[in-house]
Design a protein around this motif. Structure first.
Motif, PDB file in Angstrom:
ATOM      1  N   GLU A   1       0.843  -1.308  -0.027  1.00 58.75           N
ATOM      2  CA  GLU A   1       0.036  -0.023  -0.168  1.00 58.75           C
ATOM      3  C   GLU A   1       0.979   1.173  -0.018  1.00 58.75           C
ATOM      4  N   SER A   2       2.125   1.322  -0.749  1.00 58.98           N
ATOM      5  CA  SER A   2       2.882   2.311  -0.919  1.00 58.98           C
ATOM      6  C   SER A   2       2.469   2.904  -2.384  1.00 58.98           C
ATOM      7  N   ALA A   3       3.010   4.169  -2.391  1.00 61.22           N
ATOM      8  CA  ALA A   3       2.963   4.603  -3.831  1.00 61.22           C
ATOM      9  C   ALA A   3       4.365   4.238  -4.398  1.00 61.22           C
ATOM     10  N   LEU A   4       4.526   4.426  -5.874  1.00 63.86           N
ATOM     11  CA  LEU A   4       5.722   4.253  -6.442  1.00 63.86           C
ATOM     12  C   LEU A   4       5.933   5.203  -7.485  1.00 63.86           C
ATOM     13  N   VAL A   5       7.190   5.749  -7.573  1.00 68.60           N
ATOM     14  CA  VAL A   5       7.556   6.946  -8.451  1.00 68.60           C
ATOM     15  C   VAL A   5       8.899   5.831  -9.233  1.00 68.60           C
ATOM     16  N   VAL A   6       8.517   5.917 -10.654  1.00 66.88           N
ATOM     17  CA  VAL A   6       9.408   5.132 -11.358  1.00 66.88           C
ATOM     18  C   VAL A   6      10.294   6.057 -12.359  1.00 66.88           C
ATOM     19  N   VAL A   7      11.374   6.256 -12.081  1.00 64.78           N
ATOM     20  CA  VAL A   7      12.156   7.408 -12.866  1.00 64.78           C
ATOM     21  C   VAL A   7      12.955   6.752 -13.702  1.00 64.78           C
ATOM     22  N   GLY A   8      12.995   7.160 -15.003  1.00 58.49           N
ATOM     23  CA  GLY A   8      13.938   6.544 -15.866  1.00 58.49           C
ATOM     24  C   GLY A   8      13.044   6.057 -17.183  1.00 58.49           C
ATOM     25  N   ASP A   9      13.739   5.733 -18.276  1.00 59.51           N
ATOM     26  CA  ASP A   9      13.092   5.300 -19.425  1.00 59.51           C
ATOM     27  C   ASP A   9      14.012   4.040 -20.040  1.00 59.51           C
ATOM     28  N   GLY A  10      13.363   3.110 -20.975  1.00 58.47           N
ATOM     29  CA  GLY A  10      13.975   1.985 -21.446  1.00 58.47           C
ATOM     30  C   GLY A  10      12.927   1.199 -22.348  1.00 58.47           C
ATOM     31  N   PRO A  11      13.619   0.296 -22.940  1.00 59.41           N
ATOM     32  CA  PRO A  11      12.719  -0.437 -23.829  1.00 59.41           C
ATOM     33  C   PRO A  11      11.392  -1.222 -23.051  1.00 59.41           C
TER      34      PRO A  11
ATOM     35  N   ALA B   1      -1.457  -0.884 -15.422  1.00 60.82           N
ATOM     36  CA  ALA B   1      -2.970  -0.770 -15.568  1.00 60.82           C
ATOM     37  C   ALA B   1      -3.421   0.619 -14.978  1.00 60.82           C
ATOM     38  N   GLY B   2      -2.985   1.567 -15.092  1.00 59.65           N
ATOM     39  CA  GLY B   2      -3.337   2.849 -14.801  1.00 59.65           C
ATOM     40  C   GLY B   2      -3.626   3.101 -13.313  1.00 59.65           C
ATOM     41  N   ASN B   3      -3.150   2.344 -12.443  1.00 60.41           N
ATOM     42  CA  ASN B   3      -3.251   2.457 -11.002  1.00 60.41           C
ATOM     43  C   ASN B   3      -2.670   3.693 -10.618  1.00 60.41           C
ATOM     44  N   VAL B   4      -3.232   4.728  -9.969  1.00 60.85           N
ATOM     45  CA  VAL B   4      -3.017   5.860  -9.786  1.00 60.85           C
ATOM     46  C   VAL B   4      -1.921   6.024  -8.609  1.00 60.85           C
ATOM     47  N   TYR B   5      -1.406   4.948  -8.054  1.00 64.87           N
ATOM     48  CA  TYR B   5      -0.163   5.050  -7.016  1.00 64.87           C
ATOM     49  C   TYR B   5       1.040   4.300  -7.865  1.00 64.87           C
ATOM     50  N   VAL B   6       1.082   4.240  -8.924  1.00 66.50           N
ATOM     51  CA  VAL B   6       2.248   4.264  -9.675  1.00 66.50           C
ATOM     52  C   VAL B   6       2.376   5.315 -10.958  1.00 66.50           C
ATOM     53  N   HIS B   7       3.618   6.024 -10.646  1.00 65.79           N
ATOM     54  CA  HIS B   7       3.769   7.112 -11.504  1.00 65.79           C
ATOM     55  C   HIS B   7       5.144   6.986 -12.222  1.00 65.79           C
ATOM     56  N   PHE B   8       4.957   7.292 -13.530  1.00 60.82           N
ATOM     57  CA  PHE B   8       6.090   7.026 -14.258  1.00 60.82           C
ATOM     58  C   PHE B   8       6.512   8.423 -14.902  1.00 60.82           C
ATOM     59  N   THR B   9       7.923   8.834 -14.547  1.00 61.85           N
ATOM     60  CA  THR B   9       8.358  10.137 -14.774  1.00 61.85           C
ATOM     61  C   THR B   9       9.132  10.225 -16.115  1.00 61.85           C
ATOM     62  N   GLY B  10       9.496   9.326 -16.658  1.00 58.82           N
ATOM     63  CA  GLY B  10      10.622   9.249 -17.821  1.00 58.82           C
ATOM     64  C   GLY B  10      11.938   9.628 -17.163  1.00 58.82           C
ATOM     65  N   HIS B  11      12.707  10.038 -18.295  1.00 58.67           N
ATOM     66  CA  HIS B  11      14.034  10.499 -17.856  1.00 58.67           C
ATOM     67  C   HIS B  11      13.869  11.892 -17.020  1.00 58.67           C
ATOM     68  N   ARG B  12      14.887  12.010 -15.894  1.00 62.58           N
ATOM     69  CA  ARG B  12      14.633  13.169 -15.235  1.00 62.58           C
ATOM     70  C   ARG B  12      16.292  13.619 -14.758  1.00 62.58           C
ATOM     71  N   ASP B  13      16.702  14.731 -14.964  1.00 65.75           N
ATOM     72  CA  ASP B  13      17.836  15.125 -14.501  1.00 65.75           C
ATOM     73  C   ASP B  13      18.001  15.624 -12.993  1.00 65.75           C
ATOM     74  N   ASP B  14      16.792  15.371 -12.281  1.00 70.91           N
ATOM     75  CA  ASP B  14      16.648  15.864 -10.744  1.00 70.91           C
ATOM     76  C   ASP B  14      16.449  14.677  -9.750  1.00 70.91           C
ATOM     77  N   VAL B  15      17.315  13.624 -10.329  1.00 67.80           N
ATOM     78  CA  VAL B  15      17.375  12.242  -9.611  1.00 67.80           C
ATOM     79  C   VAL B  15      17.414  12.331  -7.985  1.00 67.80           C
ATOM     80  N   PRO B  16      18.523  13.354  -7.589  1.00 67.04           N
ATOM     81  CA  PRO B  16      18.680  13.395  -6.223  1.00 67.04           C
ATOM     82  C   PRO B  16      17.377  14.061  -5.507  1.00 67.04           C
ATOM     83  N   ASP B  17      16.797  14.879  -6.095  1.00 65.13           N
ATOM     84  CA  ASP B  17      15.773  15.529  -5.457  1.00 65.13           C
ATOM     85  C   ASP B  17      14.567  14.610  -5.408  1.00 65.13           C
TER      86      ASP B  17
END
Length: 354
Positions: free
Chosen positions: A219-229, A239-255
């Motif tokens: 029952e945690s939320a998940l931020v998926v940072v990055g891209d790839g095949p 499946a569109g779960n609102v507690y899984v968020h894909f950001t794609g490539h980011r330059d502010d990973v430390p933040d």
């Protein structure tokens, strides 16, 4: 020293970040560093580069054509300037270019991961063994990587230098700043849940679906940072779960790490020392990992958990783990800091010149 790196890659991954950090660190210590080839982030750090017109990095898709190009690419090493040391880290450069370069100066390799299996692995191993006759040192990121290579290279040429990070860049911010980052970077629906994060290239071999399943089970939320095949498959899995968020490539990973509560690491069987784990631990995050993945020996030092199955991560387990936030900071600073890492590379290059 004059240190010449020969490396061609158009993918921003851990090995490429390693190359940039090593080049910048050695230059800052007064060495003359030049890259022949391409590496994401290299020129952005103000480092010198020259083109050598090598083909794409070897992969299962490019291997056949790449082998045919070897005679031409060996000839092109004539355009590389004289150097104190030549540094190579990808299989194509190591296998195809070591012999001609070694006639001019010592050659040093870095091995980032465990040896691959299957027909491709066996094919590469034969060429690798022949090329290793000409290499002066092979830097391995872990003892496990060194053990894979010892029968082929010989222990006398192997040096173990664990991966390192700039711990200052990933240091946890004060609580007030962390609260600001959470408000700014995370979806508002995440604010009432523990937030897991993973920051990696999304490749099927790493089985990141385990991170999605573990986060949802707890029952945690998940931020998926990055891209790839593998991103499209993972998005379908979520499946569109609102507690899984894909950001794609980011330059502010430390933040993004600083805004999260814990890290979920999934490794491919050929991975070495995972820098993503070091980065997360340096920022104070406990780490969740999976039994059998490379690098899980780091987890006990980071206040984390090693799971057999994703469903083992319960809400209670997450709550207990968050009480150990910050456990891995001192360990990473002492064992995986950038200065100690650069010392080891300088020492290795210097030994080759004696």
């Amino acid at each position: 020293m004059i240190i010449t790196m020969v490396s061609v890659s158009d993918t921003a991954g851990g090995a490429e970040a390693h190359t940039v950090a090593l080049g910048r660190g050695l230059r800052d210590r007064g060495h003359d560093v030049t890259l022949y080839g391409r590496c994401p982030g290299w020129e952005e750090r103000g480092l010198d580069r020259a083109d050598i017109r090598l083909g794409p990095k070897w992969s299962r898709r490019t291997m056949a054509v790449g082998l045919l190009r070897v005679p031409v690419e060996r000839h092109r090493t004539n355009a590389i300037a004289d150097s104190s040391v030549y540094y190579l880290q990808f299989k194509r450069e190591q296998i195809a270019l070591t012999a001609p370069l070694a006639r001019r100066a010592p050659v040093v390799w870095t091995e980032h991961g465990r040896w691959m299996g299957g027909p491709v692995g066996r094919l590469l191993l034969a060429g690798y063994a022949r090329a290793a006759e000409h290499v002066s040192r092979v830097v391995c990121v872990s003892e496990a990587v060194a053990a894979d290579l010892e029968p082929v290279v010989g222990r006398d040429k192997l040096v173990v230098v664990p991966n390192a990070i700039d711990t200052r860049r990933y240091a946890a911010p004060p609580p007030a700043m962390r609260a600001v980052l959470r408000q700014r970077l995370l979806p508002s629906r995440f604010h009432d849940r523990p937030v897991a994060v993973l920051a990696a290239r999304l490749h099927g071999a790493k089985r990141h679906d385990r991170a999605v399943a573990a986060a949802l089970a707890s029952e945690s939320a998940l931020v998926v940072v990055g891209d790839g095949p593998d991103r499209e498959r993972l998005e379908r899995l979520a499946a569109g779960n609102v507690y899984v968020h894909f950001t794609g490539h980011r330059d502010d990973v430390p933040d993004l790490l600083a805004a999260s509560d814990f890290y979920v690491y999934c490794g491919a069987e050929t991975d070495g020392t995972p820098t993503c784990v070091l980065e997360a631990a340096a920022g104070g995050l406990p780490i969740v990992a999976f039994r059998g993945d490379p690098g899980t020996e780091l987890i006990p030092y980071c206040g984390g958990l090693v799971l057999g199955e994703p469903t083992e991560l319960t809400a209670d387990a997450v709550s207990a783990m968050l009480e150990r936030r910050g456990t891995g900071v001192a360990y990473v600073e002492q064992r995986h800091g950038r200065d100690r890492w650069l010392d080891a590379y300088e020492r290795t290059f210097g030994e080759c010149l004696r």
